[in-house]
Design an enzyme around this catalytic site. Sequence first.
Site, short mmCIF file in Angstrom:
data_model
loop_
_atom_site.label_atom_id
_atom_site.label_comp_id
_atom_site.label_asym_id
_atom_site.label_seq_id
_atom_site.Cartn_x
_atom_site.Cartn_y
_atom_site.Cartn_z
N LYS A 61 -0.28 -4.76 8.01
CA LYS A 61 -0.20 -3.45 7.34
C LYS A 61 -1.23 -3.23 6.23
CE LYS A 61 2.00 -1.94 9.68
NZ LYS A 61 1.77 -2.03 11.16
N HIS A 120 -3.55 -12.59 12.15
CA HIS A 120 -2.81 -12.44 10.90
C HIS A 120 -2.56 -13.81 10.26
CE1 HIS A 120 -2.07 -8.22 11.09
NE2 HIS A 120 -1.10 -8.21 11.95
N ARG A 270 0.54 6.12 10.58
CA ARG A 270 1.58 6.83 9.84
C ARG A 270 0.90 7.87 8.97
NH1 ARG A 270 4.56 6.45 4.98
NH2 ARG A 270 3.04 4.93 4.26
P1 PAP Z 1 -0.99 -4.18 11.75
O1 PAP Z 1 -1.47 -5.19 10.75
O2 PAP Z 1 0.44 -4.35 12.14
O3 PAP Z 1 -1.91 -4.04 12.91
P2 PAP Z 1 -2.16 -2.12 10.18
O4 PAP Z 1 -3.09 -1.42 11.08
O5 PAP Z 1 -2.73 -3.09 9.23
O6 PAP Z 1 -0.99 -2.78 11.01
O7 PAP Z 1 -1.36 -1.09 9.29
C1 PAP Z 1 -1.12 0.23 9.61
C2 PAP Z 1 -1.56 1.05 8.43
O8 PAP Z 1 -2.93 1.41 8.58
C3 PAP Z 1 -0.77 2.34 8.34
O9 PAP Z 1 -0.73 2.66 6.97
P3 PAP Z 1 0.40 3.63 6.36
O10 PAP Z 1 1.72 3.11 6.83
O11 PAP Z 1 0.24 3.52 4.87
O12 PAP Z 1 0.09 4.99 6.84
C4 PAP Z 1 -1.68 3.26 9.14
O13 PAP Z 1 -1.42 4.63 8.92
C5 PAP Z 1 -3.03 2.83 8.62
N1 PAP Z 1 -4.11 3.23 9.52
C6 PAP Z 1 -4.15 3.15 10.87
N2 PAP Z 1 -5.32 3.63 11.31
C7 PAP Z 1 -6.03 4.04 10.25
C8 PAP Z 1 -7.32 4.65 10.08
N3 PAP Z 1 -8.08 4.96 11.11
N4 PAP Z 1 -7.72 4.93 8.81
C9 PAP Z 1 -6.94 4.64 7.75
N5 PAP Z 1 -5.72 4.06 7.84
C10 PAP Z 1 -5.27 3.76 9.07
#
Ligand code: PAP
Length: 306
Positions: A61, A120, A270
């Site tokens: 995340k 991770h 999100r």
């Molecule tokens: P993971 O480690 O389980 O793969 P990860 O991608 O690190 O998850 O976390 C998701 C977060 O990255 C979400 O943040 P939020 O809950 O605060 O919204 C997600 O929205 C955000 N995220 C995904 N894609 C992008 C992007 N292209 N630009 C910026 N933030 C992003």
Amino acid sequence: MDNVELDMDVASLPKQKWVGDEHLVQFGGFWFVPQHMKLIKRVINHFTPLPTDVILATSPKTGTTWLKSLLYSILNRSFKHKLAVQHPHQLVPFLEGPPDSDELSFPTASLDTCRLFSTHISYQLLAKTLDSCECRVVYLTRNPKDTLVSLWHFMKKRRANQPWTIDEAADAFCRGVTPYGPYYDHVIGYRALSLKRPENVMFVNYEEMKEDPHGHVKKLGDFLGCPFQEEDEVKEIVKNCSFEVQSSYEVNKSEQSLIKNLFPYNSFFRKGKTGDHVNYLSNELIQRIDTLTKQRFHSLDFMYGI
Ligand code: PAP
């Protein structure tokens, strides 16, 4: 890792309560979903990077999905259109993801020039693997409070039937009990490595990437040995990998998932903003986490995370 018995039976590992009635187990000082232990041990015991490999390392995340899109596009410029039809997690496999075929195979990365993987797993557990190799590592971190809030939403979405308050999530986070955590040890491990081996390890954070994605894409291109000649190409990658564009693709809106019954593709998108924790954490929780951040980061002269 020398003193940690890798073949230890999962049932005998220390346990802590996690979401609802689920538990995490502790292995080598870090916490894991018990069902993932076999794959995690497989990476620790058997993964040998090639000197040309690129590994994206993150705590969950902290922006993994975003940096997967960026790294894929930077390294694989003529195939960047694939991001419109494939989820970043399909294009850049987790090392600890399910093997393609037999027990000892690792996910195949789709690049011709170099392999791009993600993990991770903490540096502390991968030290032997990474110290003996010239591969490049990009480590991404994110403000601990936003990381916690993102993790809380992610888990709640998946475990809708299991009540889990933000207070419970914050308490577990502060005690270090999160998948692949403690968050602070995870960050500190890779940060120390990046200071020791800056030519091999680049340390970036979500907030600075948000502020200056263009500058970061250029720096990543330089670090990975594929500098940009055209500013327009950088601009295009930044735009294509932005939250707005990425989250508009059908594949990323889909309920499908990489592993059956696990997190759907849409759960990785999100809000994609910095500072969202103010909407969920009480002043008391903010203070508790900030105090911990000062103890863990600021005492090491790492002025980050508040
Ligand atoms: P993971 O480690 O389980 O793969 P990860 O991608 O690190 O998850 O976390 C998701 C977060 O990255 C979400 O943040 P939020 O809950 O605060 O919204 C997600 O929205 C955000 N995220 C995904 N894609 C992008 C992007 N292209 N630009 C910026 N933030 C992003």
